[in-house]
Design a protein around this motif. Sequence first.
Motif, PDB file in Angstrom:
ATOM      1  N   UNK A   1      -7.174  48.932  26.487  1.00  0.00           N
ATOM      2  CA  UNK A   1      -7.193  47.989  27.597  1.00  0.00           C
ATOM      3  C   UNK A   1      -8.359  48.288  28.547  1.00  0.00           C
ATOM      4  N   UNK A   2      -8.548  49.582  28.847  1.00  0.00           N
ATOM      5  CA  UNK A   2      -9.665  49.985  29.706  1.00  0.00           C
ATOM      6  C   UNK A   2     -10.993  49.574  29.093  1.00  0.00           C
TER       7      UNK A   2
ATOM      8  N   UNK B   1      -8.596  53.894  27.208  1.00  0.00           N
ATOM      9  CA  UNK B   1      -7.629  53.166  26.396  1.00  0.00           C
ATOM     10  C   UNK B   1      -8.261  51.861  25.905  1.00  0.00           C
TER      11      UNK B   1
ATOM     12  N   UNK C   1      -6.474  40.948  31.465  1.00  0.00           N
ATOM     13  CA  UNK C   1      -5.159  41.348  30.977  1.00  0.00           C
ATOM     14  C   UNK C   1      -4.653  40.352  29.931  1.00  0.00           C
TER      15      UNK C   1
ATOM     16  N   UNK D   1       0.210  46.479  26.626  1.00  0.00           N
ATOM     17  CA  UNK D   1       0.194  47.117  27.946  1.00  0.00           C
ATOM     18  C   UNK D   1       1.623  47.443  28.350  1.00  0.00           C
ATOM     19  N   UNK D   2       1.781  48.670  28.870  1.00  0.00           N
ATOM     20  CA  UNK D   2       3.125  49.086  29.290  1.00  0.00           C
ATOM     21  C   UNK D   2       3.601  48.225  30.444  1.00  0.00           C
TER      22      UNK D   2
ATOM     23  N   UNK E   1       2.087  57.255  33.871  1.00  0.00           N
ATOM     24  CA  UNK E   1       1.179  56.145  33.547  1.00  0.00           C
ATOM     25  C   UNK E   1      -0.040  56.183  34.466  1.00  0.00           C
TER      26      UNK E   1
ATOM     27  N   UNK F   1      -2.729  54.661  34.232  1.00  0.00           N
ATOM     28  CA  UNK F   1      -3.578  53.466  34.199  1.00  0.00           C
ATOM     29  C   UNK F   1      -3.304  52.476  35.319  1.00  0.00           C
ATOM     30  N   UNK F   2      -2.035  52.106  35.478  1.00  0.00           N
ATOM     31  CA  UNK F   2      -1.706  51.072  36.449  1.00  0.00           C
ATOM     32  C   UNK F   2      -1.154  51.699  37.719  1.00  0.00           C
TER      33      UNK F   2
END
Lengths: 410, 164
Positions: A328-329, A326, A383, A398-399, B45, B47-48
């Motif tokens: 963000x990644x 992603x 972040x 970001x979710x 999700x 990712x987190x």
Amino acid sequence: MEGHILFEIGLALMVVAAAGLLAARFRISIVPFLILAGMVVGPHAPVWGVLDFRFIQSAPLIQFMGRLGVLFLLFYLGLEFSVGRLLKAGKSIFLGGTTYMLINFSLGMALPFLWGWPLREALVVAGIISISSSAIVAKVLVDLKRTVRAETEMILGLMLYQDVFVAVYLSVLSGLVLRGSSSPLEVLKAASISLGFMLGFILIGRKLAPRINRLLNVPSDEIFMLIVFALLTVVAGFSETIHVAEAIGALLVGLVLAETDHFERIEHIVVPFRDFFGALFFFSFGLSIDPTSLDGAIWPALIAVVVTLLGNFIAGVVAGRKAGYSYYGSTNIGLTITSRGEFSIILANLAKAGGLLPLLQPFAALYVLLLAIIGPLLTKESKWIYSKLAVVFKWPAIKERKQRKQAMES
Amino acid sequence: MSLIKEIDLPGIGRKFQVNARSGDKLVIVVHDDGRREIHHFDNDDPEESISMVTLDDTEARRVSGIIGGMAYMPKALESVDVAFDEMVFEWYKVESGAKAIGKNIGELHIRKKTGAMIIAIIKKDKRIVNPGPDQVIPEGATLVVIGDRKQVKSCKELILHGSL
């Protein structure tokens, strides 16, 4: 006058330990603190009665222990180094690593040329700029509990790629720098001697692996350690006599011993030595730098830092996106790999041994000081940085965690 | 068991990704320094992580014993053997005629001779987790043995015949 050498070494170790404590307090890598500590003390430092922080008597001894530190650092790299692992890591690592190297190595070459530095200096600077500190990166990832994240695989893969690159690059460069010649024919000869030595050593090492296995098959840890360290020092010392950097000799011993059955046992005994002498290496590097000589190095170092941050970030995002991570990644990848440390200093040291521009040492010291602090900071704040960048580049936000929403509803 | 994915983390350790049948996703990171991190991920999700737990080596072994059924065997199962790659756990009942009864683990040299290890002894309501070398093998107890298949087999023989 007879010096109190043991007391001087004791004081030096006190300074080193204090730097370590400070680093732990500020939760920053120990490397910049050690270099800084070395720079603060030295010939220009004041003397308070018996407390002599100039380290005049003991400087050669500290320097020598630092030299051993390089041997242990490279020996350990050789032990851990594995082309097989890199091949297994897959295509995305290979593509990402190559992208990274193309971008950052060319930037690293371009800068010194713009400043009008000669070729060999430029090659050293390119190495300093393009090689991340795998030790700092791994530590930061563990500290921030990022080991579980998907893109961490890619970050560690890139470190693996760079480790392989360092090994080859150091050997070629040491041939060029230590020979001290600049005619193309001589350069070619020097490079081929060191490459030939490397290949020959690895081939013979492979052949002799069963014998080394038997030789090392001793139950006593004490004797085992003596054999390993004797091999390490003899090969490293011999390399130096044929103008191959002793660090390369140490690396080769590591590579060969990694193939034996005693690999884990060696790793176990070498780590404390690597940490101890490694710390003295960074300290002695700082000690060799006169803070008053920093003036000329400030601007080049600052510019190099900015260029590194940009080049690393772009390369990281490109490599990450291509591998399917992603935004963000990918941002995490680009920010995490900016840390610099041990390899940059080793290269600067090599330049010193080869008698290149003395400006390179203060340059490398400032550069590493900055990036060993900025790199981990950027990693930690990724972040926040992402949320700012996402607005500019229209990347997805970001979710927010679902749990929090549920908690609020209930 | 394809539900577990292993990934090497050079310089750090190894990552195990478990997609459980229940739909939950669990990721365990085994650090080279002995620490274990266990992360729990949301289904939608990846990712987190939602939550995480850090265990040191001793704690991790304890927990693994509980999860593996060593401290309390699930009632639905009669005898169990669990295979994990090459590694096997086996619950082995000591028969009344076994020669090793009354001898202790140290004098039998179980670990040295067979390579396998007894990690727990269960007898009726008494459970000994991680028995020491002076622990005597009691009659009728169930031993929890760990090792590869060959090691576990020779350990069972050693218990039965008193020697190899």
